[in-house]
Scaffold this active site. Structure first.
Site, PDB file in Angstrom:
ATOM      1  N   GLU A  86       0.863  -1.193   0.000  1.00 13.99           N
ATOM      2  CA  GLU A  86       0.000   0.000   0.000  1.00 13.99           C
ATOM      3  C   GLU A  86       0.891   1.233   0.000  1.00 13.99           C
ATOM      4  OE1 GLU A  86      -2.677   0.207   3.404  1.00 13.99           O
ATOM      5  OE2 GLU A  86      -2.612   2.396   3.337  1.00 13.99           O
ATOM      6  N   ARG A 110       0.707  10.328   1.017  1.00  9.86           N
ATOM      7  CA  ARG A 110       1.166  11.261   2.044  1.00  9.86           C
ATOM      8  C   ARG A 110       2.385  12.040   1.571  1.00  9.86           C
ATOM      9  NH1 ARG A 110       0.530   7.519   7.519  1.00  9.86           N
ATOM     10  NH2 ARG A 110      -1.453   6.640   6.878  1.00  9.86           N
ATOM     11  N   LYS A 119     -10.846  -1.634   7.245  1.00  7.69           N
ATOM     12  CA  LYS A 119      -9.604  -1.302   7.936  1.00  7.69           C
ATOM     13  C   LYS A 119      -9.983  -0.824   9.337  1.00  7.69           C
ATOM     14  CE  LYS A 119      -6.162   2.429   7.530  1.00  7.69           C
ATOM     15  NZ  LYS A 119      -4.796   2.451   7.002  1.00  7.69           N
TER      16      LYS A 119
HETATM   17  C1  3PG Z   1      -1.691   3.366   8.171  1.00  2.33           C
HETATM   18  O1  3PG Z   1      -2.069   4.305   7.492  1.00  2.33           O
HETATM   19  O2  3PG Z   1      -2.121   2.221   7.981  1.00  2.33           O
HETATM   20  C2  3PG Z   1      -0.794   3.609   9.308  1.00  2.33           C
HETATM   21  O3  3PG Z   1      -0.329   4.907   9.315  1.00  2.33           O
HETATM   22  C3  3PG Z   1       0.335   2.658   9.459  1.00  2.33           C
HETATM   23  O4  3PG Z   1       0.663   2.825  10.777  1.00  2.33           O
HETATM   24  P1  3PG Z   1       2.107   2.502  11.364  1.00  2.33           P
HETATM   25  O5  3PG Z   1       3.057   3.464  10.716  1.00  2.33           O
HETATM   26  O6  3PG Z   1       1.928   2.717  12.834  1.00  2.33           O
HETATM   27  O7  3PG Z   1       2.416   1.070  11.013  1.00  2.33           O
END
Ligand code: 3PG
Length: 212
Positions: A45, A49, A132
């Site tokens: 994914e 960002r 999710k």
């Molecule tokens: C996401 O968008 O799924 C999260 O920001 C991932 O979170 P993490 O960086 O804490 O793994």
């Protein structure tokens, strides 16, 4: 189960962890996708960002062994941009009516975020049964998600947010969890330094985690 859920589950093909990626330099996209796939994490994914995200999706989508999706999709416009860039699935931290309209009109599956009972019920009413759960750790973690299994039988989740090698099993052992997402298998510092072998090794460890 909806057909689009079937499609998303078949893309995942039992992969326990979806790497959640933030790519600043488009040149990193293809080697990163290849390294993760070599380690056993084909489905990735790429989050919207960074300014490079859409080009990174395009570049990663040229890697035949990778299955590239887009994350952090916040609205219908981004949904369309991400699909045009070659995303095979779309991940969103939440769900809005406009995003739902865009997804409903598209063959590309949407994995939308839901945490509260009302959010889950709204997604269910819209025909979405694979969600999710974000931000997982901050929202109550595995204990919270476990408590959703009984009232929301048939709804399955991909928790993300605060999950890493140390706690992924807490989630993967739940009956309503299909996979987890997280950034730990491709840390920013290793991506920036182009340490593809180290990322491949982290991916190999993550790919060994079992969905129970
Ligand atoms: C996401 O968008 O799924 C999260 O920001 C991932 O979170 P993490 O960086 O804490 O793994």
């Amino acid at each position: 189960m909806t057909t689009k859920t079937d499609l998303l589950l078949s893309l995942l093909d039992g992969q326990p962890v979806i790497p959640v990626l933030k790519i600043d330099d488009v040149a990193h996209a293809a080697p990163l996708a290849r390294a993760l796939a070599r380690g056993g994490l084909r489905v990735i994914e790429i989050t919207l960002r960074t300014d490079a995200a859409l080009d990174a999706i395009k570049a990663a989508a040229t890697v035949p062994e990778a299955v590239v999706g887009a994350g952090t999709i916040l609205n219908a416009h981004q949904f369309h941009q991400a699909v045009a860039a070659g995303s095979r699935f779309i991940v969103s931290p939440g769900l809005t009516p406009q995003l739902l309209d865009a997804a409903s009109a598209s063959p590309v599956p949407l994995l939308p975020g839901a945490v509260t009972s009302s959010e889950i019920m709204a997604a269910k009413e819209a025909g979405l049964d694979f969600l999710k759960f974000f931000p997982a750790e901050q929202s109550g973690g595995a204990a919270y998600l476990k408590a959703l299994a009984s009232p929301f039988a048939g709804i399955r989740f991909c928790p993300t947010g605060g999950i890493a090698a140390n706690n992924a099993r807490d989630y993967l052992s739940l009956p309503n969890v299909v996979c987890v997402g997280g950034s730990w298998s491709a840390p920013d510092a290793l991506v920036k330094a182009g340490k593809w072998d180290e990322i491949e090794e982290l991916a190999r460890e993550a790919a060994k985690l079992k969905v129970v």
